[in-house]
Design an enzyme around this catalytic site. Structure first.
Site, mmCIF file in Angstrom:
data_model
loop_
_atom_site.group_PDB
_atom_site.id
_atom_site.type_symbol
_atom_site.label_atom_id
_atom_site.label_comp_id
_atom_site.label_asym_id
_atom_site.label_seq_id
_atom_site.Cartn_x
_atom_site.Cartn_y
_atom_site.Cartn_z
ATOM 1 N N HIS A 255 0.842 -1.207 0.000
ATOM 2 C CA HIS A 255 0.000 0.000 0.000
ATOM 3 C C HIS A 255 0.879 1.260 0.000
ATOM 4 O O HIS A 255 0.697 2.156 -0.829
ATOM 5 C CB HIS A 255 -0.917 -0.020 1.226
ATOM 6 C CG HIS A 255 -1.875 1.129 1.294
ATOM 7 N ND1 HIS A 255 -3.168 1.062 0.840
ATOM 8 C CD2 HIS A 255 -1.708 2.398 1.745
ATOM 9 C CE1 HIS A 255 -3.758 2.235 1.014
ATOM 10 N NE2 HIS A 255 -2.890 3.072 1.568
ATOM 11 N N GLU A 256 1.818 1.314 0.922
ATOM 12 C CA GLU A 256 2.665 2.516 1.016
ATOM 13 C C GLU A 256 3.584 2.648 -0.200
ATOM 14 O O GLU A 256 3.888 3.758 -0.624
ATOM 15 C CB GLU A 256 3.467 2.513 2.321
ATOM 16 C CG GLU A 256 2.607 2.516 3.592
ATOM 17 C CD GLU A 256 1.516 3.583 3.619
ATOM 18 O OE1 GLU A 256 1.703 4.655 2.995
ATOM 19 O OE2 GLU A 256 0.458 3.350 4.240
ATOM 20 N N HIS A 259 1.682 4.530 -2.772
ATOM 21 C CA HIS A 259 1.756 5.984 -2.563
ATOM 22 C C HIS A 259 3.139 6.510 -2.968
ATOM 23 O O HIS A 259 3.264 7.544 -3.615
ATOM 24 C CB HIS A 259 1.535 6.322 -1.078
ATOM 25 C CG HIS A 259 0.105 6.220 -0.636
ATOM 26 N ND1 HIS A 259 -0.899 6.959 -1.207
ATOM 27 C CD2 HIS A 259 -0.490 5.487 0.349
ATOM 28 C CE1 HIS A 259 -2.048 6.685 -0.593
ATOM 29 N NE2 HIS A 259 -1.833 5.798 0.349
ATOM 30 N N GLU A 285 -4.869 7.512 -3.210
ATOM 31 C CA GLU A 285 -5.386 6.255 -2.665
ATOM 32 C C GLU A 285 -5.691 5.264 -3.793
ATOM 33 O O GLU A 285 -5.601 4.054 -3.594
ATOM 34 C CB GLU A 285 -6.625 6.557 -1.813
ATOM 35 C CG GLU A 285 -7.001 5.479 -0.814
ATOM 36 C CD GLU A 285 -5.974 5.234 0.286
ATOM 37 O OE1 GLU A 285 -5.001 6.007 0.438
ATOM 38 O OE2 GLU A 285 -6.127 4.224 1.013
HETATM 39 ZN ZN ZN Z 1 -3.288 5.152 1.743
#
Ligand code: ZN
Length: 490
Positions: A255-256, A259, A285
């Site tokens: 997830h990170e 980003h 997101e």
């Molecule tokens: Zn996030």
């Protein structure tokens, strides 16, 4: 120098200082000595003062009056600077300071109230934060809708009414899917044993590499709450480990990385300019979610991850790739948003969106918030909230006056759904590559269609340019129905 060049040079220094502040924040959450807190607060306060003075510098207004953009990207730079400058001008300094002071206090009171499971303890502070937020929204809205004015900080161009329509279409199909999945007879295996931290982190590093995270311009550390920080040439992430739940670590990392690679992949021409970062919270997101879910939790990629698990931990109690895929995507009706699976996650967000909109509009009083929360939770999840820490006190956002932030989580999922559908119709061989632990066909497409543009386009325009169709919740719902219908046989 022209007015445009002078303005951009001034802005570049402001952006650089902003990056320094971000790095101090990163340091505080990762490696700062425990005794340094008081000094750090003063350091941050000093920098904050410098930043405020720069953002309200009257020269910006003068430059904006005469600056001529050399091209379309330059015009967008000016739009961004003007937008920020006008917003800063609209909010009186006294109100800004009161919000900073109150949220800093409210954050502490919220943490104590959550610990004590006592909403009454938090309610007066929350009321103060809400009143100040409404005051700020009025200053920004210029007679328009208060919630819409707040939304612009997170999702430029979005409106509450538009989100309400989209979320209204999501909710019934999500509730129905949730009921089918939880009613399924199929037993989905759970991973239930200890996985040592070193092994988890070794796989986490492989995952970061597999998704194209550039460690020459980043680094991975541990933190209680995973986050990504910075943009341009220095974008760092954190992850965490949980002894009995390695997927927490793996999917926090992916997830990170979503980003962080977004920030790493922005066109270098935009470095340290207003266009040199992600388009919005929602688009950000969308990248983290598509990496995590549509790619990272896919059958193809989990097949590869299963082999990595076998190499690292031997026989870990899950027998086949299919069982592992199901285990990774196991659905549970929990209370906590941040622990929710793909089926439940958006229902958590929809609840918060409706409640915070009512709070900002004055349709709901803070005193009535727990009751409203619990009633809605029971309605959508079929479970009674037991204690406030599992309900209305679980999220930090409202204590920090982040009204308008929550919907960007679901908007990100909706965008991810749209992008995934378009990407899979345009690019062949994605799953074959994922099965080998390679994400390049997918991440190259995302880089070309989304990431390199930074803030060059408004969020909706950017997504629609990438997909060639209007933003819609339908692709996300179709994806969820197909995936979980298959896993749960429903
Ligand atoms: Zn996030």
């Amino acid at each position: 120098m022209t007015a445009f060049q002078e303005l951009m040079a001034f802005q570049r220094e402001t952006e650089a200082l902003g990056q320094v502040m971000g790095r101090l924040g990163w340091d505080q959450e990762t490696v700062m000595p425990s005794g340094a807190g008081a000094q750090r607060a003063e350091e941050m306060g000093a920098l904050d003062g410098v930043m405020h003075a720069r953002r309200t510098d009257p020269r910006i207004g003068e430059w904006l009056e005469t600056a001529k953009a050399p091209d379309e990207a330059g015009a967008r730079q000016l739009d961004e600077i003007r937008f920020e400058y006008e917003r800063t001008q609209r909010v009186p300094a006294k109100l800004s300071a009161a919000l900073a002071r109150t949220t800093s206090l409210a954050h502490r009171v919220w943490a104590e109230a959550r610990e004590a499971n006592d909403f009454e303890m938090f309610a007066p502070k929350l009321s103060e934060v809400l009143d100040l937020t409404r005051e700020k929204a009025s200053a920004l809205a210029d007679g328009g809708d208060l919630y819409d004015a707040l939304l612009q900080d997170y999702e430029p161009g979005a409106t509450g009414a538009e989100l309400e329509a989209m979320f209204g279409a999501l909710r019934p199909r999500l509730v129905a899917l949730r009921e089918r999945v939880l009613g399924s007879e199929r037993v989905v295996p759970a991973m239930d044993r200890a996985f040592d931290e070193a092994g988890q982190l070794a796989i986490s590093n492989k995952l970061a590499a597999a998704f194209g995270y550039d460690l020459g311009h980043g680094r991975i550390d541990k933190a209680v709450h995973p986050f990504s920080s910075g943009s341009g040439l220095d974008v760092r992430i954190t992850t965490r480990t949980e002894l009995h739940n390695p997927s927490n670590c793996f999917y926090s990392t992916i997830h990170e990385v979503g980003h962080a690679t977004y920030e790493q992949n922005v066109d270098p021409a935009y470095l340290l300019t207003p266009l040199g970062r992600g388009a919005s919270m929602g688009v950000h997101e969308s990248q983290s979610r598509i990496y995590e879910n549509q790619l990272g939790r896919s059958r193809a990629f989990t097949g590869w991850l299963f082999a990595q698990m076998r190499d690292e931990f031997g026989d870990f109690g899950v027998a086949t790739e299919d069982d592992f895929y199901a285990a990774i995507n196991r659905c549970n009706s929990g209370f906590i948003r941040t622990e929710a699976d793909e089926v439940h996650y958006n229902l958590h967000v929809l609840l918060r969106f409706d409640l915070e909109r009512d709070l900002v509009a004055g349709r709901l009083e803070v005193a009535d918030l727990p009751e409203a929360w619990n009633a809605r939770f029971f309605n959508d999840f079929g479970v009674e909230v037991d204690v406030p820490a599992n309900g209305v006190l679980q999220d930090v956002h409202w204590s920090e006056a982040l009204f308008g932030y929550f919907p960007t989580y679901t908007l990100g999922n909706v965008y991810a759904g749209c992008l995934n559908a378009a990407m899979r119709s345009e690019v062949s061989g994605i799953d074959e590559a994922l099965a080998r632990g390679e994400t390049k066909p997918a991440t190259d497409w995302l880089q070309t269609k989304i990431q390199r543009f930074g803030k060059r386009y408004l969020p909706k325009e950017l997504i629609e340019n990438a997909t060639g169709t209007a933003v819609s919740e339908a692709p996300l719902l179709d994806y969820l129905d197909a995936k979980f219908g298959d896993i749960y046989g429903v």
